[in-house]
Design a protein around this motif. Structure first.
Motif, PDB file in Angstrom:
ATOM      1  N   ASP A 161       7.060  15.388  -1.556  1.00  0.00           N
ATOM      2  CA  ASP A 161       7.045  15.613  -0.107  1.00  0.00           C
ATOM      3  C   ASP A 161       6.309  14.520   0.656  1.00  0.00           C
ATOM      4  O   ASP A 161       6.742  14.121   1.747  1.00  0.00           O
ATOM      5  CB  ASP A 161       6.419  16.972   0.215  1.00  0.00           C
ATOM      6  N   THR A 162       5.188  14.071   0.145  1.00  0.00           N
ATOM      7  CA  THR A 162       4.418  13.028   0.831  1.00  0.00           C
ATOM      8  C   THR A 162       4.231  11.800  -0.049  1.00  0.00           C
ATOM      9  O   THR A 162       3.347  10.980   0.208  1.00  0.00           O
ATOM     10  CB  THR A 162       3.041  13.551   1.277  1.00  0.00           C
ATOM     11  N   MET A 163       5.068  11.652  -1.067  1.00  0.00           N
ATOM     12  CA  MET A 163       4.946  10.510  -1.966  1.00  0.00           C
ATOM     13  C   MET A 163       5.061   9.188  -1.225  1.00  0.00           C
ATOM     14  O   MET A 163       4.326   8.231  -1.502  1.00  0.00           O
ATOM     15  CB  MET A 163       6.010  10.579  -3.062  1.00  0.00           C
ATOM     16  N   GLU A 164       5.966   9.102  -0.259  1.00  0.00           N
ATOM     17  CA  GLU A 164       6.148   7.834   0.454  1.00  0.00           C
ATOM     18  C   GLU A 164       4.911   7.458   1.251  1.00  0.00           C
ATOM     19  O   GLU A 164       4.591   6.264   1.408  1.00  0.00           O
ATOM     20  CB  GLU A 164       7.370   7.903   1.363  1.00  0.00           C
ATOM     21  N   GLU A 165       4.184   8.457   1.754  1.00  0.00           N
ATOM     22  CA  GLU A 165       2.967   8.175   2.501  1.00  0.00           C
ATOM     23  C   GLU A 165       1.848   7.679   1.587  1.00  0.00           C
ATOM     24  O   GLU A 165       1.142   6.715   1.915  1.00  0.00           O
ATOM     25  CB  GLU A 165       2.527   9.419   3.267  1.00  0.00           C
ATOM     26  N   THR A 166       1.681   8.325   0.433  1.00  0.00           N
ATOM     27  CA  THR A 166       0.672   7.864  -0.519  1.00  0.00           C
ATOM     28  C   THR A 166       0.992   6.461  -1.009  1.00  0.00           C
ATOM     29  O   THR A 166       0.107   5.603  -1.110  1.00  0.00           O
ATOM     30  CB  THR A 166       0.580   8.825  -1.707  1.00  0.00           C
ATOM     31  N   ALA A 167       2.258   6.208  -1.326  1.00  0.00           N
ATOM     32  CA  ALA A 167       2.652   4.878  -1.788  1.00  0.00           C
ATOM     33  C   ALA A 167       2.352   3.822  -0.730  1.00  0.00           C
ATOM     34  O   ALA A 167       1.823   2.745  -1.036  1.00  0.00           O
ATOM     35  CB  ALA A 167       4.137   4.870  -2.149  1.00  0.00           C
ATOM     36  N   PHE A 168       2.671   4.118   0.515  1.00  0.00           N
ATOM     37  CA  PHE A 168       2.455   3.151   1.591  1.00  0.00           C
ATOM     38  C   PHE A 168       0.967   2.951   1.853  1.00  0.00           C
ATOM     39  O   PHE A 168       0.515   1.821   2.113  1.00  0.00           O
ATOM     40  CB  PHE A 168       3.176   3.614   2.857  1.00  0.00           C
ATOM     41  N   PHE A 169       0.185   4.019   1.794  1.00  0.00           N
ATOM     42  CA  PHE A 169      -1.270   3.900   1.927  1.00  0.00           C
ATOM     43  C   PHE A 169      -1.828   2.959   0.857  1.00  0.00           C
ATOM     44  O   PHE A 169      -2.578   2.024   1.158  1.00  0.00           O
ATOM     45  CB  PHE A 169      -1.902   5.287   1.816  1.00  0.00           C
ATOM     46  N   LEU A 170      -1.463   3.206  -0.407  1.00  0.00           N
ATOM     47  CA  LEU A 170      -1.962   2.371  -1.500  1.00  0.00           C
ATOM     48  C   LEU A 170      -1.494   0.929  -1.354  1.00  0.00           C
ATOM     49  O   LEU A 170      -2.234  -0.010  -1.649  1.00  0.00           O
ATOM     50  CB  LEU A 170      -1.518   2.950  -2.838  1.00  0.00           C
ATOM     51  N   GLN A 171      -0.256   0.743  -0.900  1.00  0.00           N
ATOM     52  CA  GLN A 171       0.274  -0.604  -0.703  1.00  0.00           C
ATOM     53  C   GLN A 171      -0.585  -1.405   0.271  1.00  0.00           C
ATOM     54  O   GLN A 171      -0.753  -2.614   0.135  1.00  0.00           O
ATOM     55  CB  GLN A 171       1.712  -0.510  -0.193  1.00  0.00           C
ATOM     56  N   ASN A 172      -1.129  -0.729   1.267  1.00  0.00           N
ATOM     57  CA  ASN A 172      -1.889  -1.408   2.304  1.00  0.00           C
ATOM     58  C   ASN A 172      -3.334  -1.690   1.934  1.00  0.00           C
ATOM     59  O   ASN A 172      -3.979  -2.517   2.598  1.00  0.00           O
ATOM     60  CB  ASN A 172      -1.853  -0.587   3.600  1.00  0.00           C
ATOM     61  N   VAL A 173      -3.856  -1.025   0.915  1.00  0.00           N
ATOM     62  CA  VAL A 173      -5.288  -1.181   0.619  1.00  0.00           C
ATOM     63  C   VAL A 173      -5.566  -1.767  -0.767  1.00  0.00           C
ATOM     64  O   VAL A 173      -6.665  -2.292  -0.989  1.00  0.00           O
ATOM     65  CB  VAL A 173      -6.048   0.160   0.779  1.00  0.00           C
ATOM     66  N   LEU A 174      -4.626  -1.697  -1.699  1.00  0.00           N
ATOM     67  CA  LEU A 174      -4.862  -2.226  -3.037  1.00  0.00           C
ATOM     68  C   LEU A 174      -4.508  -3.708  -3.089  1.00  0.00           C
ATOM     69  O   LEU A 174      -3.401  -4.100  -2.711  1.00  0.00           O
ATOM     70  CB  LEU A 174      -4.035  -1.457  -4.074  1.00  0.00           C
ATOM     71  N   ASP A 175      -5.416  -4.501  -3.580  1.00  0.00           N
ATOM     72  CA  ASP A 175      -5.194  -5.938  -3.696  1.00  0.00           C
ATOM     73  C   ASP A 175      -5.181  -6.304  -5.178  1.00  0.00           C
ATOM     74  O   ASP A 175      -6.194  -6.707  -5.752  1.00  0.00           O
ATOM     75  CB  ASP A 175      -6.302  -6.701  -2.955  1.00  0.00           C
ATOM     76  N   THR A 176      -4.034  -6.136  -5.812  1.00  0.00           N
ATOM     77  CA  THR A 176      -3.904  -6.384  -7.238  1.00  0.00           C
ATOM     78  C   THR A 176      -2.458  -6.696  -7.587  1.00  0.00           C
ATOM     79  O   THR A 176      -1.540  -6.217  -6.915  1.00  0.00           O
ATOM     80  CB  THR A 176      -4.381  -5.173  -8.066  1.00  0.00           C
ATOM     81  N   ASP A 177      -2.272  -7.483  -8.628  1.00  0.00           N
ATOM     82  CA  ASP A 177      -0.936  -7.731  -9.156  1.00  0.00           C
ATOM     83  C   ASP A 177      -0.525  -6.687 -10.181  1.00  0.00           C
ATOM     84  O   ASP A 177       0.635  -6.661 -10.616  1.00  0.00           O
ATOM     85  CB  ASP A 177      -0.869  -9.119  -9.814  1.00  0.00           C
ATOM     86  N   VAL A 178      -1.457  -5.838 -10.596  1.00  0.00           N
ATOM     87  CA  VAL A 178      -1.166  -4.807 -11.589  1.00  0.00           C
ATOM     88  C   VAL A 178      -0.156  -3.818 -11.011  1.00  0.00           C
ATOM     89  O   VAL A 178      -0.340  -3.326  -9.889  1.00  0.00           O
ATOM     90  CB  VAL A 178      -2.453  -4.079 -12.012  1.00  0.00           C
ATOM     91  N   PRO A 179       0.918  -3.512 -11.732  1.00  0.00           N
ATOM     92  CA  PRO A 179       1.894  -2.551 -11.208  1.00  0.00           C
ATOM     93  C   PRO A 179       1.280  -1.171 -10.995  1.00  0.00           C
ATOM     94  O   PRO A 179       0.594  -0.643 -11.885  1.00  0.00           O
ATOM     95  CB  PRO A 179       2.974  -2.497 -12.301  1.00  0.00           C
ATOM     96  N   VAL A 180       1.532  -0.606  -9.827  1.00  0.00           N
ATOM     97  CA  VAL A 180       1.140   0.769  -9.516  1.00  0.00           C
ATOM     98  C   VAL A 180       2.419   1.511  -9.163  1.00  0.00           C
ATOM     99  O   VAL A 180       3.104   1.153  -8.195  1.00  0.00           O
ATOM    100  CB  VAL A 180       0.125   0.825  -8.360  1.00  0.00           C
ATOM    101  N   VAL A 181       2.739   2.541  -9.940  1.00  0.00           N
ATOM    102  CA  VAL A 181       4.040   3.206  -9.841  1.00  0.00           C
ATOM    103  C   VAL A 181       3.837   4.693  -9.582  1.00  0.00           C
ATOM    104  O   VAL A 181       3.146   5.377 -10.351  1.00  0.00           O
ATOM    105  CB  VAL A 181       4.854   3.012 -11.143  1.00  0.00           C
ATOM    106  N   LEU A 182       4.431   5.205  -8.508  1.00  0.00           N
ATOM    107  CA  LEU A 182       4.403   6.636  -8.237  1.00  0.00           C
ATOM    108  C   LEU A 182       5.684   7.265  -8.751  1.00  0.00           C
ATOM    109  O   LEU A 182       6.778   6.697  -8.617  1.00  0.00           O
ATOM    110  CB  LEU A 182       4.270   6.917  -6.747  1.00  0.00           C
ATOM    111  N   VAL A 183       5.539   8.456  -9.338  1.00  0.00           N
ATOM    112  CA  VAL A 183       6.692   9.151  -9.906  1.00  0.00           C
ATOM    113  C   VAL A 183       6.543  10.648  -9.672  1.00  0.00           C
ATOM    114  O   VAL A 183       5.431  11.180  -9.636  1.00  0.00           O
ATOM    115  CB  VAL A 183       6.837   8.846 -11.419  1.00  0.00           C
ATOM    116  N   GLY A 184       7.667  11.320  -9.495  1.00  0.00           N
ATOM    117  CA  GLY A 184       7.668  12.765  -9.329  1.00  0.00           C
ATOM    118  C   GLY A 184       8.989  13.329  -9.782  1.00  0.00           C
ATOM    119  O   GLY A 184       9.743  12.676 -10.513  1.00  0.00           O
ATOM    120  N   SER A 185       9.288  14.529  -9.341  1.00  0.00           N
ATOM    121  CA  SER A 185      10.564  15.151  -9.696  1.00  0.00           C
ATOM    122  C   SER A 185      10.957  16.135  -8.618  1.00  0.00           C
ATOM    123  O   SER A 185      10.125  16.587  -7.826  1.00  0.00           O
ATOM    124  CB  SER A 185      10.474  15.854 -11.049  1.00  0.00           C
TER     125      SER A 185
END
Length: 368
Positions: free
Chosen positions: A132-156
Motif C-alpha cells: 500500500d505504501t511501498m512506493e512512498e518508503t522506496a522514494f523516501f529511502l531513495q532521497n536519503v540513502l547515499d550508497t551504491d549498495v542495492p536496496v530492494v523493496l519487495v512485497g506481495s
C-alpha cells in the motif's frame, strides 16, 4: 512475454504459499537455512517490516488475512534454493501493515541500512514491505540513502497462506536483484511480478492484481528473466546530493488536499489551522483546482506554507504556469511525482531547511 521456464519456476515457487505455515512449523532451525557455505556469495541483509507478504489467514470470513504475522527469517527459510543466491541474514524492523507505515519505521530502516553499509557487512539489502505504501518508503529511502549498495523493496498481493501466493517468488527474485553486481548504483528498487522498478516512477495501480506495480511515465528499469537480470538502461548518477534527515522523527507535517468538483476552501484552511508546513494539491488534470481552492492555496503560500501542485490522474507531468500562475502565486509543481511522493519530498525539503519556492522547484526537477 515471460519465458516458459521462468513461468515454471514462478509457478513452483507460488505453490509454496499454500503450505507456508506448515513448512515454517517444520523448520527446526530457520537460521541454519539462511546460511550458505559458499563465502563467494554476496551478503544480503533482509529487513522485515510486515505487510501482506508476511500475512496469514484470519479467522474472519472469506479471504480475510492479517498482515505482518510471519517474521522475515521464516519468510526466507521457507523458500527452497534462496540460500544458493546469497549469504542471508534477516532482522525484523516492524510487523505492521503498510497502511500504518510511519516516520519512526522509516528512520529505523535508514539507521540500520547505513550501519550495515558503513561497516561493509552487506553487498545488498532487501526490505519486505506491504504494497500500500511501498512506493512512498522506496522514494523516501531513495532521497536519503547515499550508497551504491542495492536496496530492494519487495512485497506481495496475496498472503503467505493463500493458494497461489506470490510472495515466495517475489522474495526469491528480490534476492537475485539485491545480490547481483549489476544492480549496484541504481538507487532504491522495487521488485514484484518479474519486474524491476525505480523508486521515483513506480506506482501501485490496482487493488488486487499481482501486476499492480507499474511505472507509467518511465517504464520499468528491468526484468528478472530466465537465468539473468535484464536491465533496460545503464545506471544513471544522481543529479543532486541526498537530503539530510533530522536527528529524530517526526518529519514536518505536509497535508495532501484532494481536488474535486464543487470544491471550496475549507480543507485548505483547515490544514493551515492544524499546522501544516506544506500542502500538496492532488489536483484535477494538470494539477488544477477550483478558484476557491487556488485562492486559499495562494493565501496559505503568503503565510509561509509551501504549496506544491500535483495531479490525481495517475500519470503525466504537471507543468508550470499553464493554467495556474505559479510564479505569481509562489507555487511549485511536482512534475512527474504523484501526490504521495510529492508529499515525501516536501517533508524532506522542509526538514532540511529548503523552503524558498525556487529551490523547492529545483529539487522536484532533479533526480535523486
Amino acid at each position: 512475454m515471460t519465458p516458459h521456464s521462468l513461468r515454471s519456476t514462478r509457478f513452483a515457487l507460488t505453490t509454496i504459499g499454500a503450505a507456508f505455515v506448515l513448512m515454517i512449523g517444520l523448520l527446526a532451525s530457520p537460521a541454519a537455512a539462511q546460511r550458505a557455505s559458499d563465502t563467494t556469495l554476496a551478503r544480503v541483509l533482509v529487513l522485515g517490516t510486515g505487510g501482506t507478504i508476511a500475512g496469514q489467514a484470519s479467522a474472519r470470513a472469506g479471504n480475510a488475512y492479517d498482515s505482518g504475522k510471519v517474521n522475515s527469517a521464516d519468510l526466507v527459510a521457507a523458500i527452497p534454493g534462496i540460500d544458493k543466491l546469497a549469504r542471508i541474514s534477516a532482522e525484523q524492523i516492524a510487523s505492521i501493515g503498510s497502511q500504518d507505515m510511519n516516520d519512526k519505521v522509516w528512520f529505523d530502516l535508514v539507521k540500520r541500512i547505513r550501519a550495515a553499509v558503513d561497516s561493509k557487512e552487506v553487498d545488498g539489502v532487501v526490505i519486505t514491505h506491504g504494497t500500500d505504501t511501498m512506493e512512498e518508503t522506496a522514494f523516501f529511502l531513495q532521497n536519503v540513502l547515499d550508497t551504491d549498495v542495492p536496496v530492494v523493496l519487495v512485497g506481495s498481493m496475496r498472503p503467505s497462506t493463500a493458494i497461489g501466493a506470490d510472495g515466495p517468488a517475489n522474495l526469491y527474485e528480490a534476492m537475485r536483484v539485491a545480490s547481483a553486481p549489476e544492480s549496484r548504483g541504481r538507487g532504491v528498487l522495487v521488485v514484484l511480478n518479474d519486474t524491476i522498478h525505480g523508486a521515483r516512477w513506480v506506482q501501485k495501480t490496482n487493488t488486487t492484481s499481482v501486476q499492480t506495480f507499474v511505472s507509467p511515465d518511465a517504464g520499468p528499469v528491468g526484468y528478472v528473466d530466465t537465468g539473468s537480470l535484464r536491465y533496460l538502461h545503464p545506471a544513471v548518477p544522481a543529479e543532486r546530493a541526498k537530503l539530510k534527515l533530522p536527528e529524530a522523527p517526526p518529519l514536518p507535517r505536509v497535508d495532501i488536499i484532494y481536488s474535486h468538483a464543487n470544491m471550496d476552501a475549507a480543507p485548505i484552511e483547515d490544514a493551515v489551522k492544524r499546522g501544516a508546513k506544506g500542502i500538496v494539491l492532488a489536483g484535477v488534470g494538470d494539477g488544477n483546482s477550483s478558484k476557491a481552492a487556488i485562492d486559499a492555496l495562494a493565501a496559505a503560500a503568503k503565510q509561509g506554507v509551501l504549496v506544491v501542485r500535483s495531479s490525481r490522474v495517475g500519470s503525466g507531468f504537471v507543468n508550470r504556469n499553464v493554467e495556474v500562475e505559479d510564479d505569481k502565486l509562489g507555487f511549485a509543481v511536482a512534475l512527474d511525482l504523484n501526490p504521495q511522493k510529492a508529499r515525501v519530498l516536501l517533508q524532506l525539503l522542509i526538514a532540511g531547511g529548503i523552503t524558498e519556492p525556487k529551490a523547492v522547484q529545483q529539487a522536484y526537477a532533479a533526480k535523486p
